[in-house]
Motif scaffolding. Structure first.
Motif, PDB file in Angstrom:
ATOM      1  N   ALA A 246       3.345   0.594  -5.402  1.00  0.00           N
ATOM      2  CA  ALA A 246       3.489  -0.122  -6.672  1.00  0.00           C
ATOM      3  C   ALA A 246       4.919  -0.027  -7.198  1.00  0.00           C
ATOM      4  N   ASP A 247       5.484   1.192  -7.143  1.00  0.00           N
ATOM      5  CA  ASP A 247       6.855   1.368  -7.638  1.00  0.00           C
ATOM      6  C   ASP A 247       7.851   0.613  -6.764  1.00  0.00           C
ATOM      7  N   PHE A 248       7.619   0.613  -5.450  1.00  0.00           N
ATOM      8  CA  PHE A 248       8.514  -0.115  -4.559  1.00  0.00           C
ATOM      9  C   PHE A 248       8.423  -1.615  -4.831  1.00  0.00           C
ATOM     10  N   SER A 249       7.207  -2.126  -5.047  1.00  0.00           N
ATOM     11  CA  SER A 249       7.033  -3.554  -5.335  1.00  0.00           C
ATOM     12  C   SER A 249       7.817  -3.953  -6.577  1.00  0.00           C
TER      13      SER A 249
ATOM     14  N   THR B 234      20.274  28.829  -6.039  1.00  0.00           N
ATOM     15  CA  THR B 234      20.450  27.392  -5.819  1.00  0.00           C
ATOM     16  C   THR B 234      19.092  26.738  -5.591  1.00  0.00           C
ATOM     17  N   ARG B 235      18.887  25.620  -6.274  1.00  0.00           N
ATOM     18  CA  ARG B 235      17.667  24.839  -6.108  1.00  0.00           C
ATOM     19  C   ARG B 235      18.059  23.470  -5.550  1.00  0.00           C
ATOM     20  N   THR B 236      17.425  23.045  -4.459  1.00  0.00           N
ATOM     21  CA  THR B 236      17.733  21.770  -3.808  1.00  0.00           C
ATOM     22  C   THR B 236      16.468  20.932  -3.697  1.00  0.00           C
ATOM     23  N   GLY B 237      16.572  19.680  -4.101  1.00  0.00           N
ATOM     24  CA  GLY B 237      15.434  18.774  -4.017  1.00  0.00           C
ATOM     25  C   GLY B 237      15.800  17.495  -3.295  1.00  0.00           C
ATOM     26  N   GLN B 238      14.838  16.946  -2.598  1.00  0.00           N
ATOM     27  CA  GLN B 238      15.079  15.690  -1.863  1.00  0.00           C
ATOM     28  C   GLN B 238      13.838  14.803  -1.937  1.00  0.00           C
ATOM     29  N   ALA B 239      14.056  13.574  -2.415  1.00  0.00           N
ATOM     30  CA  ALA B 239      12.992  12.579  -2.456  1.00  0.00           C
ATOM     31  C   ALA B 239      13.100  11.712  -1.213  1.00  0.00           C
TER      32      ALA B 239
ATOM     33  N   LYS C 292       0.831  -1.201   0.000  1.00  0.00           N
ATOM     34  CA  LYS C 292       0.000   0.000   0.000  1.00  0.00           C
ATOM     35  C   LYS C 292       0.867   1.253   0.000  1.00  0.00           C
ATOM     36  N   GLY C 293       0.220   2.417  -0.133  1.00  0.00           N
ATOM     37  CA  GLY C 293       0.923   3.693  -0.106  1.00  0.00           C
ATOM     38  C   GLY C 293       1.134   4.250  -1.502  1.00  0.00           C
ATOM     39  N   ASN C 294       1.436   5.543  -1.582  1.00  0.00           N
ATOM     40  CA  ASN C 294       1.579   6.176  -2.896  1.00  0.00           C
ATOM     41  C   ASN C 294       2.839   5.743  -3.638  1.00  0.00           C
TER      42      ASN C 294
ATOM     43  N   VAL D 151       4.361   1.774   1.771  1.00  0.00           N
ATOM     44  CA  VAL D 151       5.518   2.600   1.444  1.00  0.00           C
ATOM     45  C   VAL D 151       5.021   3.901   0.812  1.00  0.00           C
ATOM     46  N   ASN D 152       5.465   5.015   1.365  1.00  0.00           N
ATOM     47  CA  ASN D 152       5.038   6.320   0.869  1.00  0.00           C
ATOM     48  C   ASN D 152       6.229   7.175   0.459  1.00  0.00           C
ATOM     49  N   TYR D 153       5.928   8.081  -0.449  1.00  0.00           N
ATOM     50  CA  TYR D 153       6.965   8.935  -1.036  1.00  0.00           C
ATOM     51  C   TYR D 153       6.534  10.390  -0.917  1.00  0.00           C
TER      52      TYR D 153
END
Length: 325
Positions: free
Chosen positions: A50-53, A142-147, A45-47, A111-113
Motif C-alpha cells: 500500500a505504501d509503495f503504491s 552505536t545504534r545502526t538501523g537499516q530499512a 501485495k505485501g506488507n 513489495v515487502n519491507y
C-alpha cells in the motif's frame, strides 16, 4: 578526446579546428513503454504494498510522459467489468480490461519491507587524561538501523495478456546514532521505511522513463562554411533539431555544387554524431561511411562508428531483455 583532437590538428592535411560540445541526449529506459498510452497500478501485495503504491503514484504524477490510471479509476473500470483486484493475474481478465483500456500496461506485484537494527559497544579515545597526559578511553555506544525493501513488479500488456517484463526491487536506507558514556539515541524505523520505499519508487520510475543526460561530443568546423559552426552552436544550446536541420541543409547544398569535400565530410560527420545519440543507428552508420569515402582518415569516423555500434548493441539488448517467470 583531447588526444584525438591533438592528433587531428597535428595532421598536415587535417581540418584544423574541432570543437568539443556538451549536448543533452536521451537515454532509453530499461523497460520500453513508449508504445503504450496508459499505465495502471493494481493493488500491490505485501506488507509494503500500500505504501509503495502511494509512493509510485506520487512519482508518476510528476512525470508527463505516460498517463497514469489511478487506483480509484482502475477500481471503477474493474467494477464495471465485474472483475475483482485479485483476479487481475488471470490473463483472460487482463484482456477484458485491455478491451476497455487499449494501449494500457498493467502493473501487478508484491513489495515487502523489513527493518534491522543492531547495537554495538566499543571503546573510543575521548581526550587526554590531564593527570598522565595519555589518551583517555571512553565507552561508546552505536545504534545502526537499516530499512530494506524487496519485491517484484510484473509489467503486462492488457490487450494481449503478454508479460512485458518483471522488475525486481531491492533498495535500502540506513541511519545510525552514537554517544559516549550512555545509550545511543533511538532511531525512527517508520521514517527509514518511508525513505526506502520512496527510493524504490524512484528506481521504478527511472527504469520506465527515458532520461536526459549530458554527453561530451566532438564536432568539426569548416572555415569555408560558417553555417556548420552555427549548427554546432545550436547543438550546444540543446536545440538538436535545429542543428540537425542546418547540417542537413548544408549537405544538400554542398552535394549540389562543386565544393571542398572536407567541408561536406564535416557536415556529414556532425550530423552522424547527432543521429548516433538519437539512436538512429543505421542513418549514422551510413553517414560515417560517406565521411570515410570523402576524407579518409581525416575524421575519426571509425571511433564514432564504434560508439554507434556500442549504443546499437545496448539498445538491442534492452529490447530483447528476457522476461522473468
Amino acid at each position: 578526446m583531447s588526444s584525438m583532437t591533438d592528433w587531428m590538428c597535428g595532421a598536415a592535411d587535417a581540418i584544423c579546428k574541432t570543437e568539443v560540445a556538451r549536448i543533452l541526449v536521451t537515454e532509453p529506459a530499461e523497460i520500453d513503454l513508449t508504445q503504450y498510452k496508459n499505465i495502471a497500478f493494481a493493488d500491490i501485495k505485501g506488507n509494503a504494498g500500500a505504501d509503495f503504491s502511494a509512493a509510485i503514484m506520487e512519482e508518476m504524477v510528476k512525470n508527463k510522459d505516460i498517463r497514469v490510471i489511478d487506483r480509484t479509476q482502475l477500481a471503477a473500470h474493474l467494477k464495471e467489468l465485474g472483475i475483482a483486484q485479485e483476479d487481475l493475474f488471470d490473463q483472460t481478465k487482463q484482456m477484458k480490461l485491455g478491451a476497455m483500456l487499449p494501449g494500457t500496461v498493467l502493473v501487478l506485484g508484491e513489495v515487502n519491507y523489513q527493518y534491522k537494527e543492531s547495537q554495538d559497544r566499543s571503546v573510543d579515545t575521548c581526550g587526554i587524561d590531564p593527570r598522565t597526559g595519555r589518551p583517555l578511553n571512553c565507552p561508546k555506544s552505536t545504534r545502526t538501523g537499516q530499512a530494506l525493501v524487496n519485491g517484484r513488479l510484473h509489467f503486462t500488456e492488457t490487450e494481449t495478456g503478454r508479460q512485458i517484463q518483471v522488475k525486481r526491487l531491492s533498495t535500502s536506507f540506513g541511519d545510525s546514532s552514537s554517544v559516549q558514556w550512555g545509550s545511543a539515541a533511538q532511531l525512527n524505523p517508520a521514517e527509514l521505511q518511508d525513505l526506502a520505499i520512496k527510493k524504490a519508487a524512484e528506481e521504478v520510475i527511472y527504469s520506465i522513463v527515458p532520461t536526459a543526460k549530458e554527453r561530451n561530443v566532438i564536432f568539426y568546423k569548416a572555415s569555408d562554411v560558417p553555417r556548420i559552426e552555427r549548427g554546432i552552436a545550436e547543438a550546444r544550446a540543446g536545440k538538436l533539431e535545429n542543428a540537425k536541420n542546418i547540417f542537413s541543409e548544408v549537405i544538400v547544398e554542398l552535394e549540389s555544387t562543386p565544393s571542398n569535400k572536407e567541408d561536406l565530410a564535416a557536415a556529414k560527420f556532425n550530423l552522424g554524431v547527432i543521429k548516433t545519440y538519437e539512436r538512429k543507428h543505421e542513418e549514422a552508420e551510413q553517414l560515417f561511411s560517406e565521411v570515410d569515402d570523402l576524407a579518409f582518415k581525416k575524421f575519426p569516423a571509425v571511433d564514432m562508428r564504434n560508439i554507434n555500434d556500442c549504443l546499437k548493441k545496448k539498445d538491442a539488448e534492452l529490447k530483447q531483455a528476457p522476461v522473468e517467470s
